[in-house]
Scaffold this motif. Structure first.
Motif, PDB file in Angstrom:
ATOM      1  N   GLU A  57       0.827  -1.206   0.000  1.00 18.10           N
ATOM      2  CA  GLU A  57       0.000   0.000   0.000  1.00 18.10           C
ATOM      3  C   GLU A  57       0.863   1.258   0.000  1.00 18.10           C
ATOM      4  OE1 GLU A  57      -3.890   1.958   2.198  1.00 18.10           O
ATOM      5  OE2 GLU A  57      -2.979   0.151   3.060  1.00 18.10           O
ATOM      6  N   VAL A  58       1.918   1.278   0.800  1.00 14.60           N
ATOM      7  CA  VAL A  58       2.804   2.444   0.842  1.00 14.60           C
ATOM      8  C   VAL A  58       3.440   2.684  -0.517  1.00 14.60           C
ATOM      9  CG1 VAL A  58       4.954   3.357   1.812  1.00 14.60           C
ATOM     10  CG2 VAL A  58       3.287   2.254   3.308  1.00 14.60           C
ATOM     11  N   GLN A  59       3.942   1.636  -1.137  1.00 14.48           N
ATOM     12  CA  GLN A  59       4.607   1.775  -2.435  1.00 14.48           C
ATOM     13  C   GLN A  59       3.646   2.272  -3.504  1.00 14.48           C
ATOM     14  OE1 GLN A  59       6.247  -2.136  -3.028  1.00 14.48           O
ATOM     15  NE2 GLN A  59       7.875  -1.833  -1.521  1.00 14.48           N
ATOM     16  N   ILE A  60       2.419   1.766  -3.494  1.00 13.15           N
ATOM     17  CA  ILE A  60       1.441   2.188  -4.497  1.00 13.15           C
ATOM     18  C   ILE A  60       1.061   3.653  -4.301  1.00 13.15           C
ATOM     19  CG2 ILE A  60      -0.989   1.922  -5.165  1.00 13.15           C
ATOM     20  CD1 ILE A  60      -0.581  -1.099  -4.982  1.00 13.15           C
ATOM     21  N   ILE A  61       0.787   4.051  -3.066  1.00 11.24           N
ATOM     22  CA  ILE A  61       0.434   5.457  -2.814  1.00 11.24           C
ATOM     23  C   ILE A  61       1.583   6.373  -3.212  1.00 11.24           C
ATOM     24  CG2 ILE A  61      -0.146   7.152  -1.040  1.00 11.24           C
ATOM     25  CD1 ILE A  61      -1.624   4.962   0.466  1.00 11.24           C
ATOM     26  N   GLN A  62       2.802   5.966  -2.914  1.00 11.98           N
ATOM     27  CA  GLN A  62       3.950   6.801  -3.274  1.00 11.98           C
ATOM     28  C   GLN A  62       4.093   6.937  -4.787  1.00 11.98           C
ATOM     29  OE1 GLN A  62       7.067   4.820  -1.036  1.00 11.98           O
ATOM     30  NE2 GLN A  62       6.913   6.296   0.653  1.00 11.98           N
ATOM     31  N   ARG A  63       3.776   5.886  -5.509  1.00 14.70           N
ATOM     32  CA  ARG A  63       3.828   5.965  -6.977  1.00 14.70           C
ATOM     33  C   ARG A  63       2.795   6.935  -7.527  1.00 14.70           C
ATOM     34  NH1 ARG A  63       3.288   0.734 -10.298  1.00 14.70           N
ATOM     35  NH2 ARG A  63       3.375   2.334 -11.915  1.00 14.70           N
ATOM     36  N   LEU A  64       1.669   7.050  -6.840  1.00 18.85           N
ATOM     37  CA  LEU A  64       0.561   7.862  -7.335  1.00 18.85           C
ATOM     38  C   LEU A  64       0.516   9.248  -6.689  1.00 18.85           C
ATOM     39  CD1 LEU A  64      -2.217   5.102  -7.161  1.00 18.85           C
ATOM     40  CD2 LEU A  64      -0.923   5.805  -9.186  1.00 18.85           C
ATOM     41  N   ALA A  65       1.473   9.555  -5.820  1.00 20.58           N
ATOM     42  CA  ALA A  65       1.394  10.731  -4.949  1.00 20.58           C
ATOM     43  C   ALA A  65       1.359  12.066  -5.677  1.00 20.58           C
ATOM     44  CB  ALA A  65       2.555  10.725  -3.963  1.00 20.58           C
ATOM     45  N   SER A  66       1.780  12.108  -6.928  1.00 22.64           N
ATOM     46  CA  SER A  66       1.839  13.386  -7.636  1.00 22.64           C
ATOM     47  C   SER A  66       0.472  13.887  -8.081  1.00 22.64           C
ATOM     48  CB  SER A  66       2.758  13.270  -8.863  1.00 22.64           C
ATOM     49  OG  SER A  66       2.241  12.326  -9.784  1.00 22.64           O
ATOM     50  N   HIS A  67      -0.544  13.049  -7.983  1.00 23.53           N
ATOM     51  CA  HIS A  67      -1.867  13.448  -8.465  1.00 23.53           C
ATOM     52  C   HIS A  67      -2.703  14.061  -7.352  1.00 23.53           C
ATOM     53  CE1 HIS A  67      -5.768  13.249 -10.498  1.00 23.53           C
ATOM     54  NE2 HIS A  67      -5.063  13.159 -11.618  1.00 23.53           N
ATOM     55  N   ARG A  68      -3.395  15.124  -7.670  1.00 18.86           N
ATOM     56  CA  ARG A  68      -4.138  15.878  -6.646  1.00 18.86           C
ATOM     57  C   ARG A  68      -5.346  15.128  -6.107  1.00 18.86           C
ATOM     58  NH1 ARG A  68      -5.228  17.690 -11.636  1.00 18.86           N
ATOM     59  NH2 ARG A  68      -7.370  18.090 -12.295  1.00 18.86           N
ATOM     60  N   HIS A  69      -5.785  14.069  -6.772  1.00 23.11           N
ATOM     61  CA  HIS A  69      -6.951  13.321  -6.295  1.00 23.11           C
ATOM     62  C   HIS A  69      -6.566  11.981  -5.659  1.00 23.11           C
ATOM     63  CE1 HIS A  69      -9.504  16.342  -7.906  1.00 23.11           C
ATOM     64  NE2 HIS A  69      -9.202  16.096  -9.162  1.00 23.11           N
ATOM     65  N   ILE A  70      -5.318  11.866  -5.222  1.00 16.27           N
ATOM     66  CA  ILE A  70      -4.831  10.649  -4.570  1.00 16.27           C
ATOM     67  C   ILE A  70      -4.287  11.022  -3.191  1.00 16.27           C
ATOM     68  CG2 ILE A  70      -3.292   8.651  -4.751  1.00 16.27           C
ATOM     69  CD1 ILE A  70      -5.240   8.800  -7.075  1.00 16.27           C
ATOM     70  N   ILE A  71      -4.594  10.205  -2.182  1.00 12.04           N
ATOM     71  CA  ILE A  71      -4.060  10.413  -0.836  1.00 12.04           C
ATOM     72  C   ILE A  71      -2.536  10.320  -0.863  1.00 12.04           C
ATOM     73  CG2 ILE A  71      -4.059   7.985  -0.113  1.00 12.04           C
ATOM     74  CD1 ILE A  71      -5.372  10.869   2.039  1.00 12.04           C
ATOM     75  N   ARG A  72      -1.874  10.958   0.096  1.00 12.14           N
ATOM     76  CA  ARG A  72      -0.404  10.930   0.148  1.00 12.14           C
ATOM     77  C   ARG A  72       0.058  10.401   1.506  1.00 12.14           C
ATOM     78  NH1 ARG A  72      -1.804  15.842  -1.485  1.00 12.14           N
ATOM     79  NH2 ARG A  72      -0.970  16.908   0.349  1.00 12.14           N
ATOM     80  N   SER A 156     -13.048  18.796  -3.075  1.00 11.07           N
ATOM     81  CA  SER A 156     -12.484  17.924  -4.101  1.00 11.07           C
ATOM     82  C   SER A 156     -12.473  16.479  -3.611  1.00 11.07           C
ATOM     83  CB  SER A 156     -11.060  18.374  -4.441  1.00 11.07           C
ATOM     84  OG  SER A 156     -10.532  17.634  -5.511  1.00 11.07           O
ATOM     85  N   ALA A 157     -12.409  15.536  -4.556  1.00 13.94           N
ATOM     86  CA  ALA A 157     -12.411  14.110  -4.223  1.00 13.94           C
ATOM     87  C   ALA A 157     -10.997  13.566  -4.174  1.00 13.94           C
ATOM     88  CB  ALA A 157     -13.229  13.337  -5.249  1.00 13.94           C
ATOM     89  N   ILE A 158     -10.749  12.659  -3.224  1.00 18.72           N
ATOM     90  CA  ILE A 158      -9.429  12.052  -3.072  1.00 18.72           C
ATOM     91  C   ILE A 158      -9.606  10.550  -2.856  1.00 18.72           C
ATOM     92  CG2 ILE A 158      -7.342  11.943  -1.654  1.00 18.72           C
ATOM     93  CD1 ILE A 158      -7.843  14.858  -0.915  1.00 18.72           C
ATOM     94  N   TYR A 159      -8.977   9.754  -3.732  1.00 12.86           N
ATOM     95  CA  TYR A 159      -9.003   8.301  -3.553  1.00 12.86           C
ATOM     96  C   TYR A 159      -8.085   7.911  -2.399  1.00 12.86           C
ATOM     97  CZ  TYR A 159     -11.295   7.484  -8.084  1.00 12.86           C
ATOM     98  OH  TYR A 159     -12.187   7.448  -9.125  1.00 12.86           O
ATOM     99  N   THR A 160      -8.571   6.981  -1.577  1.00 11.17           N
ATOM    100  CA  THR A 160      -7.775   6.486  -0.462  1.00 11.17           C
ATOM    101  C   THR A 160      -7.973   4.977  -0.326  1.00 11.17           C
ATOM    102  OG1 THR A 160      -7.247   6.874   1.872  1.00 11.17           O
ATOM    103  CG2 THR A 160      -9.581   6.829   1.284  1.00 11.17           C
ATOM    104  N   ASP A 161      -7.285   4.372   0.636  1.00  9.13           N
ATOM    105  CA  ASP A 161      -7.347   2.946   0.945  1.00  9.13           C
ATOM    106  C   ASP A 161      -6.950   2.080  -0.253  1.00  9.13           C
ATOM    107  OD1 ASP A 161      -7.654   0.496   2.053  1.00  9.13           O
ATOM    108  OD2 ASP A 161      -9.689   0.802   2.781  1.00  9.13           O
ATOM    109  N   PHE A 162      -5.650   1.956  -0.429  1.00 12.56           N
ATOM    110  CA  PHE A 162      -5.100   1.116  -1.490  1.00 12.56           C
ATOM    111  C   PHE A 162      -4.625  -0.226  -0.944  1.00 12.56           C
ATOM    112  CE2 PHE A 162      -5.144   5.333  -3.210  1.00 12.56           C
ATOM    113  CZ  PHE A 162      -5.344   5.173  -4.580  1.00 12.56           C
ATOM    114  N   GLY A 163      -5.225  -0.647   0.156  1.00 11.96           N
ATOM    115  CA  GLY A 163      -4.814  -1.880   0.813  1.00 11.96           C
ATOM    116  C   GLY A 163      -5.036  -3.131  -0.007  1.00 11.96           C
ATOM    117  N   LEU A 164      -6.026  -3.127  -0.895  1.00 11.32           N
ATOM    118  CA  LEU A 164      -6.299  -4.294  -1.742  1.00 11.32           C
ATOM    119  C   LEU A 164      -5.755  -4.110  -3.159  1.00 11.32           C
ATOM    120  CD1 LEU A 164     -10.026  -5.071  -0.779  1.00 11.32           C
ATOM    121  CD2 LEU A 164      -7.973  -6.257   0.015  1.00 11.32           C
ATOM    122  N   SER A 165      -5.119  -2.997  -3.424  1.00 12.06           N
ATOM    123  CA  SER A 165      -4.758  -2.644  -4.795  1.00 12.06           C
ATOM    124  C   SER A 165      -3.705  -3.579  -5.377  1.00 12.06           C
ATOM    125  CB  SER A 165      -4.263  -1.202  -4.848  1.00 12.06           C
ATOM    126  OG  SER A 165      -5.288  -0.316  -4.457  1.00 12.06           O
TER     127      SER A 165
END
Length: 223
Positions: A57-72, A156-165
């Motif tokens: 989950e940490v690695q996936i969020i970090q990969r997506l962190a540059s987008h304004r609609h993704i949790i960091r 604004s909307a922010i995607y979170t919880d990438f535990g199953l991703s």
């Protein structure tokens, strides 16, 4: 790490899932507000499995962190068997499920306070499509898109919880089959519910279910 030295003061509970609990916390030094996700039910038997999911989950969020609609991810910590994530932003309007419930209540009470919230709902369609497109462009399947996993912050909307991703970078495509290892039946695609072959289109189906809930609220505006 001794959990007592962490500079975070609990503010309120945000939710409890099968594998983790989330609460809003305040940094006692800076005053900044974050969400803290703590992985639950960690035992000696499943510790390595939980750590693997935590790291994924940490690695996936970090990969997506540059987008304004993704949790960091702001910080991570391990205190004994407790694995924690400090996430930002700490959503000022909670998750979409709670936000939709508030909109329904305001609609029933016919109060003008609901108008700004309804304008926020109109804006979410574009936010969520843009965010999911970015997720898929980075070869990630979220796998559990639902209102509880979408935060509302500053309208604004922010995607979170990438535990199953699932990150399909190394295999070249997003298709999987068999046991999905967890899903929310109300929002999952038929092929996921049947343990069939599924891919990023299953996320699109789930987002469509979310859009339907938003649309149903917008169909009954305040009069």
């Amino acid at each position: 790490l001794d959990k007592e030295v962490l500079p975070y003061k609990p503010v309120k509970n945000l939710g409890v899932g099968a594998s983790a609990s989330v609460e809003m916390v305040e940094d006692i030094i800076s005053g900044s507000v974050y969400a803290r996700k703590v992985f639950r039910n960690v035992t000696t038997r499943n510790l390595e499995e939980v750590k693997k999911g935590y790291q994924n989950e940490v690695q996936i969020i970090q990969r997506l962190a540059s987008h304004r609609h993704i949790i960091r991810v702001f910080a991570t910590y391990t205190a004994g068997r407790e694995l924690g994530l400090i996430l930002q932003p700490g959503a000022d309007s909670g998750d979409l499920a709670a936000f939709l419930a508030e909109c329904r209540d305001l609609n029933h009470s016919k109060t003008a306070l609901g108008f700004p919230r309804f304008w926020t709902l109109y804006s979410l369609f574009g936010c969520l499509v843009d965010g999911l497109s970015f997720i898929h462009q980075h070869t990630i399947r979220h796998k559990d898109i639902k209102p509880q996993n979408i935060l509302i912050h500053m309208g604004s909307a922010i995607y979170t919880d990438f535990g199953l991703s699932y990150d399909s970078t190394l295999v070249g495509n997003s298709t999987t089959s068999g046991n999905p290892q967890g899903f929310t039946r109300k929002y999952c695609s038929p092929e996921a519910a049947d343990w069939g072959k599924r891919n990023s289109k299953s996320d699109v189906f789930s987002l469509g279910c979310v859009f339907l809930e938003i649309f149903l609220v917008l169909c009954h505006p305040i009069s």
